[in-house]
Motif scaffolding. Sequence first.
Motif, PDB file in Angstrom:
ATOM      1  N   TYR A 161       0.819  -1.211   0.000  1.00 30.38           N
ATOM      2  CA  TYR A 161       0.000   0.000   0.000  1.00 30.38           C
ATOM      3  C   TYR A 161       0.857   1.266   0.000  1.00 30.38           C
ATOM      4  CZ  TYR A 161      -3.176   3.596   1.732  1.00 30.38           C
ATOM      5  OH  TYR A 161      -3.881   4.753   1.890  1.00 30.38           O
TER       6      TYR A 161
ATOM      7  N   ARG B 136       2.905   1.839  -3.473  1.00 32.17           N
ATOM      8  CA  ARG B 136       2.130   1.559  -4.684  1.00 32.17           C
ATOM      9  C   ARG B 136       2.612   2.367  -5.884  1.00 32.17           C
ATOM     10  NH1 ARG B 136      -0.935   4.221  -1.011  1.00 32.17           N
ATOM     11  NH2 ARG B 136      -1.815   6.251  -1.549  1.00 32.17           N
TER      12      ARG B 136
ATOM     13  N   SER C  20     -11.311 -10.518  -4.587  1.00 35.54           N
ATOM     14  CA  SER C  20     -10.016 -10.068  -5.094  1.00 35.54           C
ATOM     15  C   SER C  20     -10.104  -8.642  -5.630  1.00 35.54           C
ATOM     16  CB  SER C  20      -9.527 -11.022  -6.182  1.00 35.54           C
ATOM     17  OG  SER C  20      -8.316 -10.574  -6.743  1.00 35.54           O
TER      18      SER C  20
ATOM     19  N   TRP D 254      -7.835  -5.706  -3.863  1.00 33.61           N
ATOM     20  CA  TRP D 254      -6.807  -4.960  -4.570  1.00 33.61           C
ATOM     21  C   TRP D 254      -7.258  -3.531  -4.869  1.00 33.61           C
ATOM     22  CZ3 TRP D 254      -2.225  -6.628  -4.045  1.00 33.61           C
ATOM     23  CH2 TRP D 254      -1.954  -7.983  -3.953  1.00 33.61           C
TER      24      TRP D 254
ATOM     25  N   TRP E 124      -4.738  -0.725  -3.867  1.00 34.86           N
ATOM     26  CA  TRP E 124      -4.145   0.073  -4.955  1.00 34.86           C
ATOM     27  C   TRP E 124      -5.149   0.940  -5.705  1.00 34.86           C
ATOM     28  CZ3 TRP E 124      -0.872  -4.585  -7.073  1.00 34.86           C
ATOM     29  CH2 TRP E 124       0.288  -4.689  -6.323  1.00 34.86           C
TER      30      TRP E 124
ATOM     31  N   GLY F   8      -5.650  -1.187  -9.030  1.00 40.19           N
ATOM     32  CA  GLY F   8      -5.647  -2.504  -8.427  1.00 40.19           C
ATOM     33  C   GLY F   8      -6.820  -3.360  -8.877  1.00 40.19           C
TER      34      GLY F   8
ATOM     35  N   ALA G  31      -6.579  -7.143 -10.539  1.00 41.91           N
ATOM     36  CA  ALA G  31      -7.038  -8.173  -9.608  1.00 41.91           C
ATOM     37  C   ALA G  31      -7.117  -9.546 -10.266  1.00 41.91           C
ATOM     38  CB  ALA G  31      -8.407  -7.783  -9.037  1.00 41.91           C
TER      39      ALA G  31
END
Length: 386
Positions: free
Chosen positions: A49, A52, A333, A337, A341, A345, A349
Amino acid sequence: MTDDGDRPKREATRIVSPNIGLINTQTIQIGPRWAVIGIFLILFFGALYLSRDFILPVVFALLFMLVLSPIVRVAKRRLGFWEPVTAAVLVFGTLLVILSSFYAFSGPISEIAQNAPRYIEAANEEISVLRERFAVVRDAKREVHQAAGKDTGAEPPEDVVISGPSLLGNMAAVIPRIGASIAFALIFLFFLLSSGSLFYRKTVEALPSLSDKKRALSIASDIETELSRYLFAITLINLCLGLAIGSAMALVGLPMPAVFGALAFVLNFIPYLGAIAGIGLVGLVGLTEFGSDAYALVPPLVYLLITSIEGQFITPILVGRRLRMNAAAVFLSVAFWGWIWGVVGMFLAVPLMVCVKIVAGYIESLHPLANFLAAEEAQEETPPSP
């Protein structure tokens, strides 16, 4: 003072009650082990995190390397092209696609940004209508309580107004960071592709045993194959979906249908949440263009119908059973993510989930994770660990 007097007691305990000693030893070993794993996971995801801005371009470059490496190898083996030449062509082509996309849709996106106050005003009007209807119910409830001799004492809720942030100002602040991340990812991708199989060779050489080396090669080969298949299939599906959405929006009379088709193409890389965002955006624009008339529901309903057909019929057929995932795991997921992110993200994923599923399929202790990530009919196809 020594504890020699206690030592015979401990040894006697081991002799008389070996099972108890074994249980205590296991308890002492298992407890700290899970604690260390938990601490490691917390620190690992915390580092993801916090870093990133650096990690995301690296992850993108590694994923694209897995997809494009077969092209580099085929170009060298069959055509005799030098790896840096092929890598430069692929990276430059990717850059051209990105710049062309930004240029083609910069005008329509600017127009949407300029019309954002209209969309927000239309949403506020609908919220005001809903508040008035709920106010009637609330007043009736208050009168009933007063007639019964009760006073709720509840204060009326505050007005809910959607305020529009300066979208152009936010874009002007974010675009330089996005440009720097894209440039870093493309440069790193060029070095990865131009090195040929050096990255794989160095990774395999770092492993201690021959079985681990063979397993690593099998994992890398499967990730290349499955990830390439997935990205090719999902890109083709999303392209057809974007064309269908753009044509449908043009038929229902929504302005800038090409923009909504392009947005549908991009958003559909995010499972579930991308379709929801597209439906909401189309519904907001339809509400602005057609007012409170029932016809304003046509664009989001058409969008929902097309994405439902794509998600329930087309994608399962083209993606195949090996790449089909547990729907609950996919949603979890994407949410996870996205939390780590952000929007980027969410795009990563499913590719990351494909990689994790393949790696877990080759490690015996992680087979339950591979079965959880796979769809029910694909669980039997999990490759056994060598």
